[in-house]
Design a protein around this motif. Structure first.
Motif, short mmCIF file in Angstrom:
data_model
loop_
_atom_site.label_atom_id
_atom_site.label_comp_id
_atom_site.label_asym_id
_atom_site.label_seq_id
_atom_site.Cartn_x
_atom_site.Cartn_y
_atom_site.Cartn_z
N THR A 45 0.85 -1.20 0.00
CA THR A 45 0.00 0.00 0.00
C THR A 45 0.88 1.24 0.00
OG1 THR A 45 -1.71 -1.16 1.27
CG2 THR A 45 -1.81 1.25 1.20
N LYS A 46 0.68 2.09 -0.99
CA LYS A 46 1.47 3.31 -1.08
C LYS A 46 0.95 4.33 -0.07
CE LYS A 46 3.16 6.76 -4.36
NZ LYS A 46 3.15 7.21 -5.78
N PRO A 47 1.84 4.86 0.77
CA PRO A 47 1.39 5.83 1.77
C PRO A 47 0.97 7.15 1.13
CG PRO A 47 3.79 5.68 1.76
CD PRO A 47 3.29 4.60 0.84
N GLU A 48 0.05 7.84 1.77
CA GLU A 48 -0.41 9.12 1.23
C GLU A 48 0.71 10.16 1.25
OE1 GLU A 48 -3.92 10.44 3.20
OE2 GLU A 48 -5.11 8.68 2.62
N THR A 49 1.53 10.12 2.27
CA THR A 49 2.68 11.02 2.35
C THR A 49 3.94 10.18 2.62
OG1 THR A 49 2.33 11.35 4.73
CG2 THR A 49 1.32 12.94 3.21
N ASN B 253 7.77 2.86 -1.33
CA ASN B 253 6.76 3.08 -0.30
C ASN B 253 7.36 3.38 1.06
OD1 ASN B 253 4.91 2.52 -2.28
ND2 ASN B 253 4.28 0.53 -1.47
#
Length: 290
Positions: free
Chosen positions: A107-111, A256
């Protein structure tokens, strides 16, 4: 019999001999022409066969290079799920349990994480200092890093003071026309899987033979021959792209985690800023553990 006493041939006899000689010359020429036509014909056939072979090779290579990389695949023997192979003293590597990875689970972090925390990079009580380097085999700065620090890192590793983990990435695939970063990382993973005692040497060999950015990079055949030269057979592994899903996973995991370039180095979980002397930073970590 002297020439004066030779019997002169009649005009008819001389004409017949001339005709026979001409016939023989014509027959010889016809045979030569037929032979030349056969040679030309076979030459054309051979040329066509050669062209078809080249076309088949190009098509096969193109298909092989452009086949989409699967999201799931095995982790090489002696490698970890974080994308690394850990070198111990001399030619030993840290053994790992069999595992698989799946890019779709990431899951790619938002920041971007700040500070960057590399998975599995934290210090371990009672163990040597853990040095982890994210690298790319076409990265010129990585080559300079190796030229500057490899000798000292190898000495510390052989003395049992540190372990050295390389995590090859496909960050710079865009810097070659053949995804060289991922292909070379796959080749290194193949060596870890089939000939782990040659892994450290193969990393060195890949940097010693580093291609220029912007070109095709080393061919798969060259990657295989470089491994063969040091006693590692990775032919089928490279041809089958066995660990390309693993490289794909490792590259996305690094991104990520906040890794934005190579080399990125951690010393017992702390990121080296690149501005200080790496040897001094490592020695401080060794002293702190002592």
């Amino acid at each position: 019999m002297s020439p004066a006493n030779e019997v002169r041939k009649s005009k008819a006899e001389r004409t017949a001999e001339a005709r026979e000689k001409a016939r023989l010359i014509r027959e010889a020429q016809l045979k030569k022409d037929k032979r030349n036509k056969l040679l030309i014909g076979w030459g054309i056939v051979a040329a066509v066969v050669a062209i078809l072979a080249v076309v088949a090779l190009v098509v096969t290579t193109s298909i092989r290079q452009n086949t989409p990389i699967a999201d799931q695949g095995p982790v090489p023997a002696n490698a970890n799920v974080n994308g690394g192979v850990t070198l111990l003293a001399n030619t030993d590597v840290k053994q790992t349990d069999p595992a698989t990875v799946d890019v779709t689970t990431l899951t790619k972090p938002e920041t971007p994480p700040s500070p960057v925390v590399a998975p599995g990079a934290e210090a371990e009580e009672g163990q040597p200092v853990k040095v982890i380097a994210y690298i790319d085999f076409i990265c010129p700065v990585c080559l300079r890093f190796e030229e500057t620090y490899n000798e000292a890192l190898t000495s510390l590793r052989n003395e049992g003071k540190i372990t050295m983990e390389y995590r090859p990435l496909g960050f710079l695939d865009r810097q070659s026309s053949t995804n060289y970063s991922s292909r070379s990382a796959n080749a290194a993973a193949c060596v870890a899987d089939t000939a782990p005692d040659k892994y450290g040497e193969y990393v060195n060999v890949l940097f010693e033979n580093q291609p220029a950015e912007g070109g095709a990079g080393l061919s798969d055949d060259k990657l295989k021959s470089l491994a063969s030269d040091i006693g590692a057979d990775i032919n089928s592994c490279v041809d089958d792209k066995t660990f390309r899903p693993y490289v794909k996973y490792s590259t996305e995991l690094a991104a990520n985690s906040g890794i934005t370039g190579t080399p990125t180095v951690f010393i017992d979980g702390k990121q080296w800023d690149g501005a200080t002397d790496l040897n001094a930073e490592i020695q401080a970590a060794i002293d702190a553990k002592a």
